[in-house]
Design a protein around this motif. Structure first.
Motif, PDB file in Angstrom:
ATOM      1  N   ASN A   1      13.783  -1.025   9.114  1.00 42.39           N
ATOM      2  CA  ASN A   1      13.817  -0.882   7.657  1.00 42.39           C
ATOM      3  C   ASN A   1      13.584  -2.256   7.037  1.00 42.39           C
ATOM      4  OD1 ASN A   1      14.102   1.795   6.714  1.00 42.39           O
ATOM      5  ND2 ASN A   1      16.205   1.872   7.457  1.00 42.39           N
ATOM      6  N   PHE A   2      13.848  -2.378   5.762  1.00 42.66           N
ATOM      7  CA  PHE A   2      13.546  -3.602   5.035  1.00 42.66           C
ATOM      8  C   PHE A   2      14.798  -4.186   4.384  1.00 42.66           C
ATOM      9  CE2 PHE A   2       9.798  -1.044   5.297  1.00 42.66           C
ATOM     10  CZ  PHE A   2       8.790  -1.952   5.566  1.00 42.66           C
ATOM     11  N   SER A   3      14.751  -5.487   4.137  1.00 42.16           N
ATOM     12  CA  SER A   3      15.760  -6.115   3.295  1.00 42.16           C
ATOM     13  C   SER A   3      15.060  -6.480   1.989  1.00 42.16           C
ATOM     14  CB  SER A   3      16.357  -7.357   3.951  1.00 42.16           C
ATOM     15  OG  SER A   3      15.377  -8.350   4.139  1.00 42.16           O
TER      16      SER A   3
ATOM     17  N   SER B   1       0.809  -1.234   0.000  1.00 44.19           N
ATOM     18  CA  SER B   1       0.000   0.000   0.000  1.00 44.19           C
ATOM     19  C   SER B   1       0.831   1.267   0.000  1.00 44.19           C
ATOM     20  CB  SER B   1      -0.921   0.024   1.230  1.00 44.19           C
ATOM     21  OG  SER B   1      -1.800  -1.056   1.196  1.00 44.19           O
ATOM     22  N   ASN B   2       1.934   1.265   0.748  1.00 41.78           N
ATOM     23  CA  ASN B   2       2.708   2.486   0.923  1.00 41.78           C
ATOM     24  C   ASN B   2       3.908   2.599   0.000  1.00 41.78           C
ATOM     25  OD1 ASN B   2       0.903   3.049   2.930  1.00 41.78           O
ATOM     26  ND2 ASN B   2       2.249   2.442   4.579  1.00 41.78           N
ATOM     27  N   SER B   3       4.169   1.580  -0.804  1.00 39.13           N
ATOM     28  CA  SER B   3       5.341   1.652  -1.676  1.00 39.13           C
ATOM     29  C   SER B   3       5.073   1.083  -3.067  1.00 39.13           C
ATOM     30  CB  SER B   3       6.523   0.928  -1.028  1.00 39.13           C
ATOM     31  OG  SER B   3       7.674   1.069  -1.814  1.00 39.13           O
ATOM     32  N   LEU B   4       4.932  -0.222  -3.174  1.00 43.94           N
ATOM     33  CA  LEU B   4       4.903  -0.866  -4.481  1.00 43.94           C
ATOM     34  C   LEU B   4       3.723  -0.444  -5.356  1.00 43.94           C
ATOM     35  CD1 LEU B   4       6.074  -4.460  -3.507  1.00 43.94           C
ATOM     36  CD2 LEU B   4       7.445  -2.537  -4.298  1.00 43.94           C
ATOM     37  N   GLN B   5       2.517  -0.396  -4.793  1.00 50.18           N
ATOM     38  CA  GLN B   5       1.336  -0.029  -5.586  1.00 50.18           C
ATOM     39  C   GLN B   5       1.345   1.428  -6.015  1.00 50.18           C
ATOM     40  OE1 GLN B   5      -1.993  -1.280  -3.177  1.00 50.18           O
ATOM     41  NE2 GLN B   5      -2.130  -3.221  -4.263  1.00 50.18           N
ATOM     42  N   ARG B   6       2.118   2.250  -5.363  1.00 49.86           N
ATOM     43  CA  ARG B   6       2.201   3.672  -5.720  1.00 49.86           C
ATOM     44  C   ARG B   6       3.214   3.934  -6.831  1.00 49.86           C
ATOM     45  NH1 ARG B   6       1.291   7.275  -0.466  1.00 49.86           N
ATOM     46  NH2 ARG B   6      -0.365   6.036   0.435  1.00 49.86           N
TER      47      ARG B   6
ATOM     48  N   VAL C   1      21.364  -9.307  -1.839  1.00 49.82           N
ATOM     49  CA  VAL C   1      20.661  -8.857  -0.643  1.00 49.82           C
ATOM     50  C   VAL C   1      21.012  -7.399  -0.361  1.00 49.82           C
ATOM     51  CG1 VAL C   1      20.239  -9.249   1.813  1.00 49.82           C
ATOM     52  CG2 VAL C   1      20.765 -11.184   0.320  1.00 49.82           C
ATOM     53  N   TYR C   2      19.992  -6.592  -0.215  1.00 52.07           N
ATOM     54  CA  TYR C   2      20.143  -5.185   0.179  1.00 52.07           C
ATOM     55  C   TYR C   2      19.538  -5.053   1.576  1.00 52.07           C
ATOM     56  CZ  TYR C   2      20.814  -4.613  -4.830  1.00 52.07           C
ATOM     57  OH  TYR C   2      21.270  -4.733  -6.113  1.00 52.07           O
ATOM     58  N   HIS C   3      20.319  -4.532   2.513  1.00 48.04           N
ATOM     59  CA  HIS C   3      19.855  -4.369   3.894  1.00 48.04           C
ATOM     60  C   HIS C   3      19.547  -2.909   4.183  1.00 48.04           C
ATOM     61  CE1 HIS C   3      20.752  -8.465   5.178  1.00 48.04           C
ATOM     62  NE2 HIS C   3      21.845  -8.382   4.433  1.00 48.04           N
ATOM     63  N   SER C   4      18.732  -2.695   5.189  1.00 48.43           N
ATOM     64  CA  SER C   4      18.387  -1.349   5.681  1.00 48.43           C
ATOM     65  C   SER C   4      17.842  -0.449   4.584  1.00 48.43           C
ATOM     66  CB  SER C   4      19.606  -0.695   6.337  1.00 48.43           C
ATOM     67  OG  SER C   4      19.996  -1.442   7.469  1.00 48.43           O
ATOM     68  N   VAL C   5      16.916  -0.973   3.814  1.00 54.21           N
ATOM     69  CA  VAL C   5      16.275  -0.213   2.743  1.00 54.21           C
ATOM     70  C   VAL C   5      15.005   0.420   3.312  1.00 54.21           C
ATOM     71  CG1 VAL C   5      15.251  -0.325   0.433  1.00 54.21           C
ATOM     72  CG2 VAL C   5      17.159  -1.835   1.022  1.00 54.21           C
ATOM     73  N   SER C   6      14.886   1.738   3.186  1.00 57.20           N
ATOM     74  CA  SER C   6      13.693   2.419   3.684  1.00 57.20           C
ATOM     75  C   SER C   6      12.502   2.096   2.794  1.00 57.20           C
ATOM     76  CB  SER C   6      13.916   3.932   3.719  1.00 57.20           C
ATOM     77  OG  SER C   6      14.008   4.428   2.397  1.00 57.20           O
ATOM     78  N   LEU C   7      11.312   2.297   3.309  1.00 56.10           N
ATOM     79  CA  LEU C   7      10.085   2.056   2.541  1.00 56.10           C
ATOM     80  C   LEU C   7      10.091   2.868   1.253  1.00 56.10           C
ATOM     81  CD1 LEU C   7       7.434   0.431   2.760  1.00 56.10           C
ATOM     82  CD2 LEU C   7       6.421   2.428   3.853  1.00 56.10           C
ATOM     83  N   ASP C   8      10.580   4.102   1.324  1.00 55.28           N
ATOM     84  CA  ASP C   8      10.642   4.969   0.139  1.00 55.28           C
ATOM     85  C   ASP C   8      11.660   4.494  -0.891  1.00 55.28           C
ATOM     86  OD1 ASP C   8       8.729   6.607   1.264  1.00 55.28           O
ATOM     87  OD2 ASP C   8      10.176   8.050   2.028  1.00 55.28           O
ATOM     88  N   ASN C   9      12.619   3.688  -0.481  1.00 46.70           N
ATOM     89  CA  ASN C   9      13.679   3.229  -1.384  1.00 46.70           C
ATOM     90  C   ASN C   9      13.423   1.833  -1.966  1.00 46.70           C
ATOM     91  OD1 ASN C   9      15.739   4.804  -2.315  1.00 46.70           O
ATOM     92  ND2 ASN C   9      17.140   4.360  -0.636  1.00 46.70           N
TER      93      ASN C   9
END
Length: 114
Positions: A60-62, A13-18, A75-83
């Motif tokens: 954050n997200f991986s 809802s807050n990232s991919l669909q936008r 693998v990408y670590h510490s990815v913000s929702l906006d990134n």
């Protein structure tokens, strides 16, 4: 709703669909699943599975990219929702072999083996 479902809903809802890039990635919509602390889906253009999981310890997200050909997962670590979208978009655009370049353009710190 479980914690895993809530986290997956936040990611979508807050990232991919936008994202306007989302359909340019050629995701297989039937592949979308809720996983532990996140979501996963298959990208036909990249020929890889993408897993996005919330990392509570860093808030954050991986982002994990698993190529079909059995190559090494990225693998990408510490990815913000906006990134999340820029990281996936850069992998589609530049390929999974461009890890350092993708980290640089997305403002991430590459992991170094010690």
């Amino acid at each position: 709703m479980t914690d895993n479902e809530r986290i997956a809903k936040v990611i979508w809802s807050n990232s991919l669909q936008r994202s306007i890039q989302f359909f340019g990635w050629l995701p297989k919509l039937t592949s979308i699943k809720v996983i532990e602390n996140g979501t996963t889906f298959y990208l036909g253009k990249l020929k890889a599975w993408v897993l996005i999981q919330y990392e509570r310890s860093v808030n954050n997200f991986s982002v994990i990219v698993r190529p079909d050909d059995g190559g090494n997962e990225i693998v990408y670590h510490s990815v913000s929702l906006d990134n999340l979208v820029p990281v996936i978009d850069a992998n589609v655009k530049y390929g999974t072999h461009s890890y350092n370049h993708i980290c640089e353009i997305c403002g991430l710190t590459p992991r170094m083996a010690v």
